[in-house]
Scaffold this motif. Structure first.
Motif, PDB file in Angstrom:
ATOM      1  N   ALA A  15       0.829  -1.205   0.000  1.00 23.33           N
ATOM      2  CA  ALA A  15       0.000   0.000   0.000  1.00 23.33           C
ATOM      3  C   ALA A  15       0.868   1.261   0.000  1.00 23.33           C
ATOM      4  O   ALA A  15       0.541   2.258  -0.656  1.00 23.33           O
ATOM      5  CB  ALA A  15      -0.940   0.005   1.207  1.00 23.33           C
ATOM      6  N   ARG A  16       1.979   1.218   0.723  1.00 18.80           N
ATOM      7  CA  ARG A  16       2.901   2.371   0.746  1.00 18.80           C
ATOM      8  C   ARG A  16       3.570   2.557  -0.621  1.00 18.80           C
ATOM      9  O   ARG A  16       3.760   3.677  -1.068  1.00 18.80           O
ATOM     10  CB  ARG A  16       3.961   2.183   1.835  1.00 18.80           C
ATOM     11  CG  ARG A  16       3.421   2.107   3.259  1.00 18.80           C
ATOM     12  CD  ARG A  16       3.055   3.421   3.829  1.00 18.80           C
ATOM     13  NE  ARG A  16       4.247   4.224   4.078  1.00 18.80           N
ATOM     14  CZ  ARG A  16       4.223   5.448   4.574  1.00 18.80           C
ATOM     15  NH1 ARG A  16       3.068   6.017   4.876  1.00 18.80           N
ATOM     16  NH2 ARG A  16       5.327   6.124   4.759  1.00 18.80           N
ATOM     17  N   ILE A  17       3.892   1.442  -1.290  1.00 15.19           N
ATOM     18  CA  ILE A  17       4.452   1.527  -2.642  1.00 15.19           C
ATOM     19  C   ILE A  17       3.426   2.167  -3.568  1.00 15.19           C
ATOM     20  O   ILE A  17       3.749   3.084  -4.334  1.00 15.19           O
ATOM     21  CB  ILE A  17       4.872   0.137  -3.163  1.00 15.19           C
ATOM     22  CG1 ILE A  17       6.092  -0.365  -2.396  1.00 15.19           C
ATOM     23  CG2 ILE A  17       5.144   0.171  -4.668  1.00 15.19           C
ATOM     24  CD1 ILE A  17       6.436  -1.821  -2.667  1.00 15.19           C
ATOM     25  N   ARG A  18       2.192   1.692  -3.498  1.00 17.77           N
ATOM     26  CA  ARG A  18       1.126   2.234  -4.355  1.00 17.77           C
ATOM     27  C   ARG A  18       0.920   3.725  -4.092  1.00 17.77           C
ATOM     28  O   ARG A  18       0.812   4.532  -5.013  1.00 17.77           O
ATOM     29  CB  ARG A  18      -0.172   1.475  -4.125  1.00 17.77           C
ATOM     30  CG  ARG A  18      -1.323   1.968  -4.984  1.00 17.77           C
ATOM     31  CD  ARG A  18      -2.543   1.054  -4.811  1.00 17.77           C
ATOM     32  NE  ARG A  18      -3.537   1.387  -5.788  1.00 17.77           N
ATOM     33  CZ  ARG A  18      -4.618   2.116  -5.527  1.00 17.77           C
ATOM     34  NH1 ARG A  18      -4.840   2.574  -4.311  1.00 17.77           N
ATOM     35  NH2 ARG A  18      -5.488   2.382  -6.478  1.00 17.77           N
ATOM     36  N   MET A  19       0.868   4.118  -2.813  1.00 16.49           N
ATOM     37  CA  MET A  19       0.661   5.517  -2.459  1.00 16.49           C
ATOM     38  C   MET A  19       1.785   6.383  -3.026  1.00 16.49           C
ATOM     39  O   MET A  19       1.537   7.427  -3.636  1.00 16.49           O
ATOM     40  CB  MET A  19       0.585   5.674  -0.938  1.00 16.49           C
ATOM     41  CG  MET A  19       0.419   7.109  -0.475  1.00 16.49           C
ATOM     42  SD  MET A  19       0.298   7.297   1.321  1.00 16.49           S
ATOM     43  CE  MET A  19       1.910   6.760   1.851  1.00 16.49           C
ATOM     44  N   ARG A  20       3.014   5.959  -2.855  1.00 13.61           N
ATOM     45  CA  ARG A  20       4.159   6.738  -3.345  1.00 13.61           C
ATOM     46  C   ARG A  20       4.160   6.810  -4.874  1.00 13.61           C
ATOM     47  O   ARG A  20       4.402   7.865  -5.448  1.00 13.61           O
ATOM     48  CB  ARG A  20       5.461   6.107  -2.829  1.00 13.61           C
ATOM     49  CG  ARG A  20       6.706   6.818  -3.271  1.00 13.61           C
ATOM     50  CD  ARG A  20       6.839   8.185  -2.641  1.00 13.61           C
ATOM     51  NE  ARG A  20       8.054   8.823  -3.128  1.00 13.61           N
ATOM     52  CZ  ARG A  20       8.349  10.072  -2.942  1.00 13.61           C
ATOM     53  NH1 ARG A  20       7.545  10.855  -2.244  1.00 13.61           N
ATOM     54  NH2 ARG A  20       9.452  10.586  -3.434  1.00 13.61           N
ATOM     55  N   ARG A  21       3.871   5.682  -5.522  1.00 12.66           N
ATOM     56  CA  ARG A  21       3.829   5.639  -6.988  1.00 12.66           C
ATOM     57  C   ARG A  21       2.767   6.596  -7.516  1.00 12.66           C
ATOM     58  O   ARG A  21       3.007   7.378  -8.434  1.00 12.66           O
ATOM     59  CB  ARG A  21       3.548   4.208  -7.463  1.00 12.66           C
ATOM     60  CG  ARG A  21       3.400   4.073  -8.975  1.00 12.66           C
ATOM     61  CD  ARG A  21       3.025   2.674  -9.391  1.00 12.66           C
ATOM     62  NE  ARG A  21       1.787   2.184  -8.828  1.00 12.66           N
ATOM     63  CZ  ARG A  21       0.562   2.555  -9.238  1.00 12.66           C
ATOM     64  NH1 ARG A  21       0.416   3.430 -10.212  1.00 12.66           N
ATOM     65  NH2 ARG A  21      -0.512   2.043  -8.678  1.00 12.66           N
ATOM     66  N   GLN A  22       1.591   6.555  -6.917  1.00 12.12           N
ATOM     67  CA  GLN A  22       0.508   7.429  -7.355  1.00 12.12           C
ATOM     68  C   GLN A  22       0.807   8.887  -7.060  1.00 12.12           C
ATOM     69  O   GLN A  22       0.461   9.767  -7.847  1.00 12.12           O
ATOM     70  CB  GLN A  22      -0.811   7.015  -6.708  1.00 12.12           C
ATOM     71  CG  GLN A  22      -1.337   5.715  -7.257  1.00 12.12           C
ATOM     72  CD  GLN A  22      -2.636   5.307  -6.613  1.00 12.12           C
ATOM     73  OE1 GLN A  22      -2.896   5.608  -5.449  1.00 12.12           O
ATOM     74  NE2 GLN A  22      -3.467   4.603  -7.358  1.00 12.12           N
ATOM     75  N   LEU A  23       1.431   9.163  -5.933  1.00 12.29           N
ATOM     76  CA  LEU A  23       1.792  10.533  -5.586  1.00 12.29           C
ATOM     77  C   LEU A  23       2.741  11.119  -6.629  1.00 12.29           C
ATOM     78  O   LEU A  23       2.666  12.299  -6.951  1.00 12.29           O
ATOM     79  CB  LEU A  23       2.425  10.587  -4.195  1.00 12.29           C
ATOM     80  CG  LEU A  23       2.627  11.958  -3.577  1.00 12.29           C
ATOM     81  CD1 LEU A  23       1.297  12.689  -3.430  1.00 12.29           C
ATOM     82  CD2 LEU A  23       3.287  11.836  -2.219  1.00 12.29           C
TER      83      LEU A  23
END
Length: 152
Positions: A15-23
């Motif tokens: 989830a942290r990877i996804r959040m950072r990628r989307q950011l």
């Protein structure tokens, strides 16, 4: 048939990877290309279904311009622990907001504002609007009354 379930820590890191990628506005395809896997593999990483090896996690951190420790941080930058890691019950409202389309758009736009005074004014405006809404006060403006700069 044995269905694979996600481990809580793997899900959190994903989830942290996804959040950072989307950011950063990066697609799963682009991340996959840069780390040498398929976009389906990135999807599995982000869902916590597949575990990520140390060298691969380091490569993901490099591509996403962050540190490996970012993927393990909880509130107040504490190290990740299993205690209280029920992702469905104890969700961080800020992290949840950042996962939404509006949250990402707001953060991207806010990060582009270089002037500190303007950023503080925006924060004060949003706080005033939230306070007015919580008191059920109408602000006297509609979406039609708001003008956007040219090109928006």
């Amino acid at each position: 048939m044995n269905v694979k379930t996600a481990n809580a820590i793997d899900s959190y890191v994903g989830a942290r990877i996804r959040m950072r990628r989307q950011l950063l506005g990066m697609s799963q395809e682009r991340l996959a290309e840069q780390i040498g896997v398929t976009f389906q593999q990135v999807q599995k990483y982000e869902k916590g279904i597949n575990r990520i090896g140390a060298s691969r996690l380091q490569r993901i951190a490099d591509v996403l311009h962050t540190s490996v420790s970012f993927f393990f941080e909880q509130e107040n930058s504490e190290p990740l622990t299993l205690q209280g890691l029920d992702l469905s019950a104890n969700t961080d409202p800020v992290a949840e907001f950042l996962r939404t389309k509006e949250g990402l758009a707001l953060n991207r736009a806010f990060l582009k504002i270089a002037d500190r005074n303007i950023r503080e004014t925006v924060i004060a405006l949003v706080k005033a609007m939230a306070q007015a809404e919580s008191r059920d006060v109408t602000l006297g403006a509609s979406v039609a009354d708001i003008t956007l700069p040219l090109g928006e």
